[in-house]
Design a protein around this motif. Structure first.
Motif, mmCIF file in Angstrom:
data_model
loop_
_atom_site.group_PDB
_atom_site.id
_atom_site.type_symbol
_atom_site.label_atom_id
_atom_site.label_comp_id
_atom_site.label_asym_id
_atom_site.label_seq_id
_atom_site.Cartn_x
_atom_site.Cartn_y
_atom_site.Cartn_z
ATOM 1 N N PRO A 490 23.710 -22.176 -23.017
ATOM 2 C CA PRO A 490 24.417 -21.118 -22.163
ATOM 3 C C PRO A 490 24.015 -22.573 -20.469
ATOM 4 C CG PRO A 490 24.100 -19.831 -22.678
ATOM 5 C CD PRO A 490 22.981 -20.572 -23.854
ATOM 6 N N GLY A 491 24.922 -23.621 -20.185
ATOM 7 C CA GLY A 491 24.997 -23.987 -18.985
ATOM 8 C C GLY A 491 24.664 -25.062 -19.383
ATOM 9 N N LEU A 492 24.443 -25.842 -20.808
ATOM 10 C CA LEU A 492 24.070 -27.515 -21.358
ATOM 11 C C LEU A 492 25.269 -27.895 -20.884
ATOM 12 C CD1 LEU A 492 21.570 -28.673 -22.309
ATOM 13 C CD2 LEU A 492 22.577 -28.082 -25.391
ATOM 14 N N ASN A 493 26.588 -27.600 -20.168
ATOM 15 C CA ASN A 493 27.423 -28.149 -20.674
ATOM 16 C C ASN A 493 27.879 -27.956 -18.861
ATOM 17 O OD1 ASN A 493 28.706 -25.819 -19.797
ATOM 18 N ND2 ASN A 493 30.345 -26.059 -21.003
ATOM 19 N N SER A 577 19.013 -21.654 -21.605
ATOM 20 C CA SER A 577 19.619 -21.334 -21.070
ATOM 21 C C SER A 577 19.159 -22.388 -19.514
ATOM 22 C CB SER A 577 20.045 -20.008 -19.930
ATOM 23 O OG SER A 577 19.056 -19.868 -19.058
ATOM 24 N N VAL A 578 20.153 -23.264 -19.328
ATOM 25 C CA VAL A 578 20.237 -23.934 -18.362
ATOM 26 C C VAL A 578 21.373 -23.975 -17.051
ATOM 27 C CG1 VAL A 578 20.851 -26.418 -17.508
ATOM 28 C CG2 VAL A 578 20.455 -26.039 -19.278
ATOM 29 N N ASP A 580 21.318 -24.128 -12.689
ATOM 30 C CA ASP A 580 20.978 -25.135 -11.120
ATOM 31 C C ASP A 580 20.149 -25.832 -10.857
ATOM 32 O OD1 ASP A 580 23.618 -25.443 -11.194
ATOM 33 O OD2 ASP A 580 24.418 -23.947 -8.989
ATOM 34 N N GLU A 581 18.343 -24.822 -11.153
ATOM 35 C CA GLU A 581 17.473 -24.970 -10.807
ATOM 36 C C GLU A 581 16.675 -25.742 -11.865
ATOM 37 O OE1 GLU A 581 19.113 -21.693 -10.122
ATOM 38 O OE2 GLU A 581 19.282 -22.875 -7.695
ATOM 39 N N GLY A 582 16.987 -25.821 -13.203
ATOM 40 C CA GLY A 582 16.057 -25.788 -14.003
ATOM 41 C C GLY A 582 16.213 -26.086 -16.209
ATOM 42 N N VAL A 583 15.383 -25.340 -16.602
ATOM 43 C CA VAL A 583 15.734 -24.352 -18.055
ATOM 44 C C VAL A 583 14.755 -23.372 -18.086
ATOM 45 C CG1 VAL A 583 15.633 -25.198 -20.491
ATOM 46 C CG2 VAL A 583 16.479 -27.181 -18.975
ATOM 47 N N VAL A 584 15.707 -22.084 -18.855
ATOM 48 C CA VAL A 584 14.483 -21.556 -18.809
ATOM 49 C C VAL A 584 14.078 -21.405 -20.759
ATOM 50 C CG1 VAL A 584 15.260 -18.502 -19.027
ATOM 51 C CG2 VAL A 584 16.007 -19.918 -17.058
ATOM 52 N N CYS A 585 13.188 -20.918 -20.034
ATOM 53 C CA CYS A 585 13.115 -21.422 -21.821
ATOM 54 C C CYS A 585 11.929 -20.122 -22.182
ATOM 55 C CB CYS A 585 11.819 -22.270 -22.195
ATOM 56 S SG CYS A 585 12.659 -24.316 -21.733
ATOM 57 N N ALA A 586 11.667 -19.929 -23.947
ATOM 58 C CA ALA A 586 10.961 -18.919 -24.282
ATOM 59 C C ALA A 586 9.873 -20.042 -24.609
ATOM 60 C CB ALA A 586 11.566 -18.041 -25.108
ATOM 61 N N ASN A 587 8.592 -19.660 -24.185
ATOM 62 C CA ASN A 587 7.459 -19.648 -24.306
ATOM 63 C C ASN A 587 6.695 -19.047 -25.718
ATOM 64 O OD1 ASN A 587 6.207 -17.376 -23.895
ATOM 65 N ND2 ASN A 587 5.043 -18.407 -22.257
ATOM 66 N N GLN A 593 10.489 -18.292 -19.188
ATOM 67 C CA GLN A 593 9.447 -19.296 -17.455
ATOM 68 C C GLN A 593 10.973 -20.042 -17.744
ATOM 69 O OE1 GLN A 593 6.290 -19.270 -17.486
ATOM 70 N NE2 GLN A 593 5.713 -17.715 -18.480
ATOM 71 N N LEU A 594 10.218 -20.475 -16.673
ATOM 72 C CA LEU A 594 11.720 -21.112 -15.507
ATOM 73 C C LEU A 594 10.985 -22.947 -15.500
ATOM 74 C CD1 LEU A 594 14.389 -22.271 -14.155
ATOM 75 C CD2 LEU A 594 13.253 -21.380 -12.588
ATOM 76 N N VAL A 595 11.526 -23.587 -16.463
ATOM 77 C CA VAL A 595 10.989 -25.645 -16.323
ATOM 78 C C VAL A 595 11.775 -25.481 -15.536
ATOM 79 C CG1 VAL A 595 10.124 -27.208 -17.580
ATOM 80 C CG2 VAL A 595 10.065 -25.537 -18.630
#
Length: 649
Positions: A490-493, A577-578, A580-587, A593-595
């Protein structure tokens, strides 16, 4: 004729030997070293190719002078081993018959014996000797050479030089740099002796002087001796340029050519062999400064591949000779092209280290841009076909261009179709990254060579079944490449996301806070470039390590750049997901975590265009698939497969 680069093309006399120009082929280790450490036929052909290409001198590397204290699997030259002297004789002859001067590098690795063994575990069974006793960082014990052994080694240099002359070599290079034994004696970092070979510089230089005297006694006056030295060791504790100048002054009366390199293999591989992250000619200043203080000719080396730069080096007196290694792998005809004012046809070295990585991994050589390298015995001439065919190449990337050039040289009528408005394929994206610009230039150069060879180039042309039916070709080479892998995250486009392949088109959109999603080689190199521009960069990778797809020589240098530029690295992070603030990741623990980053570079890899291949597979009597459309790989693979697909028509 009027030479475009008159100084580079001007002959030079060194000792009593005349050299046809100022472009020398620097030492490069061979590959098929026999079990008895003689030169194999493939290595003879490897060196001969540089001679055919117009180099003034070709140096065979490395010949170990004293196997008793240096057990590395490199060349030996003696009268006891069957085939030893003859292998050197055949190699010298192969070089000389093309007008180049055959030279051989005499060497001893000292405490680094075993460096070039394919089986690194065998190092533990060798006796490592050096100027002083110590324990290497890898735990191997180094024994101090006795004065008796030093005398034996000095004598061995002379014997080996005499045999090389007997075999037909017309110059000897003594390897006194890069951390090998002579350099270890010169270096205050390695040499802690208290006898006549240690302490003040006049003592530390004594071993080198004795070696040169031994060689001179064997080869006689007028026979050129080239001494390769590091102008500076370039690390704390080693000698600096000021002491390098003094070393040169203490040795110049014994040599005919001072070959000034830099650094040590052990403490600066990417400096000794300048990586793509360093400017071309980054080590020339060492030779230029030393030349001011000596009366003998001086050679410079290191990442040189541009004739204009090399001409300026000679014209302004920074050096008398330029030496190239990787550049003459990329284009063995570089000197001939310079001599005939065809410098625009030079295929430049990419400084990608494929050549060195391949030697370490498979004990062979390859070059990313030259399919002949390491396979010279398979044939280096493109033989015209007995029947001219109509050939269509689908795809204008490096593999397709190499195939088109080769097919045209064989006398075929060749059409190359490229669906976009520009040749180069995936290489087009490299024009925006300065340290990879030569990859972009590769596409431009191959495009010019294709046109010069008579290839009909059709841009903005999509190849389909219907198109091929209309053209009715005899042979089809499918080189349609790959496409970026953009998973349904989600959001990568979103508008704040740029696919790394398209960075050159949209670089102005990138903000000062960037997340690079994907830590393979392409993502890591993009991250380094963005950090060089002063941006804050976060690098996200799902796996436990970065750039596993980079070769073993380039990868550590790339990782060091990431460290030096303080890029924020997040391994074992999976993009969810991507925003406007960055990329939400699973560690690694599964926690979100928001990168942070207001721009995102998508570098998640490539996917072969198999759907295109499958549509075209039955559209000609002869069909070949090459490069990334088979599976995403490297420029090396694409060029090699393209060359041979054309030879098979």
């Amino acid at each position: 004729m009027q030479r475009k680069y008159p100084n580079l093309c001007k002959p030079i006399k060194i000792g009593n030997v005349n050299f046809r120009n100022r472009m020398f082929s620097a030492p490069m280790g061979g590959t098929d070293i026999t079990a008895d450490c003689t030169i194999g036929r493939a290595s003879t052909a490897f060196y001969e190719l540089r001679a055919k290409g117009g180099a003034a001198s070709v140096t065979v590397s490395e010949c170990v002078v004293h196997p008793e204290t240096e057990g590395s699997h490199m060349y030996h030259l003696d009268l006891q081993t069957v085939g030893s002297l003859s292998s050197f004789t055949y190699t010298a002859d192969a070089i000389r018959r093309h007008g180049a001067i055959a030279s051989v590098e005499l060497s001893h690795s000292g405490q680094y014996a075993g460096t070039y063994l394919t089986d690194k575990n065998k190092k533990h069974g060798l006796a490592q000797w050096g100027p002083s006793a110590l324990v290497r960082p890898d735990g191997l014990e180094v024994k101090e050479l006795t004065e008796e052994l030093i005398s034996d080694i000095v004598t061995a240099y002379g014997k080996c030089a005499g045999l090389a002359k007997r075999a037909g070599f017309e110059m000897i290079m003594i390897h006194g740099g890069h951390g090998w034994l002579i350099n270890q004696f010169l270096s205050p970092y390695f040499n802690h002796r208290t006898d006549k070979y240690g302490g003040p510089l006049e003592n530390r230089v004594r071993f080198a002087q004795a070696v040169l005297d031994s060689v001179r006694d064997s080869v006689g006056l007028g026979f050129p001796i080239e001494f390769r030295m590091s102008g500076s060791e370039l690390f704390e504790g080693g000698y600096d340029l000021a002491e390098g100048i003094e070393i040169a002054k203490l040795l110049e009366s014994r040599v005919d050519l001072l070959h000034v390199s830099a650094g040590t293999y052990q403490r600066g591989f990417s400096v000794t062999h300048p990586s793509m992250f360093l400017p071309h000619g980054s080590n020339v200043y060492l030779a230029a400064e030393i030349k001011k203080h000596v009366s003998v000719p001086v050679a410079t080396v290191g990442g040189l591949n541009d004739p204009a730069m090399m001409e300026e080096i000679i014209a302004t007196g920074k050096a008398d000779v330029v030496e190239m290694a990787r550049a003459l792998l990329a284009d063995h005809e570089l000197p001939r092209k310079v001599m005939s004012n065809r410098d625009e046809d030079i295929v430049k070295c990419l400084r990608c280290f494929t050549c060195m990585a391949e030697r370490a991994v498979t004990s062979t050589r390859r070059c990313t841009v030259n399919p002949l390298i390491g396979r010279e015995l398979d044939g280096v001439e493109i033989v015209p076909s007995s029947r001219s065919c109509k050939v269509l190449v689908a795809g204008g990337g490096p593999g397709g261009l190499e195939a088109a050039i080769t097919a045209a040289k064989r006398g075929h009528k060749v059409i190359l179709c490229e669906k976009s408005d520009q040749l180069g394929g995936i290489l087009k994206g490299e024009q925006a990254i300065p340290f990879k610009y030569e990859m972009y230039e590769l596409g431009v150069t191959l495009g010019k060579l294709a046109e010069d060879a008579g290839v009909e180039i059709r841009l903005n042309t999509l190849v389909t079944k219907e198109y091929l039916e209309k053209e009715n070709v005899d042979a089809l080479i499918i080189a349609v490449g790959s496409e970026p892998l953009v998973p349904p995250i989600p959001g990568l486009n979103g508008d704040n996301v740029i696919v790394v392949n398209d960075y050159y088109l949209e670089k102005d959109k990138v903000s000062d806070q960037v997340v690079v999603l994907g830590g393979g080689q392409a993502g890591c190199e993009a991250a380094v470039h963005l950090a060089q521009e002063g941006k804050t960069v976060h690098l996200v990778e799902m796996r436990t390590e970065l750039a596993p797809d980079a070769n073993i020589r380039h990868r550590p240098i790339l990782l060091k750049e990431i460290e030096n530029y303080k890029i924020h690295v997040h391994t074992e992070y999976k993009g969810l997901s991507v925003t406007d603030e960055g990329v939400v990741c699973a560690n690694a623990a599964g926690e979100e975590q928001l990168v942070p980053g207001t721009s995102v570079i998508c570098a998640l890899g490539q996917r072969a265009r198999r759907n295109v291949v499958e549509d075209l597979i039955d559209c000609a009597p002869y069909v070949a698939q090459i490069g990334d459309c088979v599976k995403p790989s490297t420029i090396t693979t694409a060029v090699y497969q393209g060359y041979h697909a054309a030879l098979d028509i």
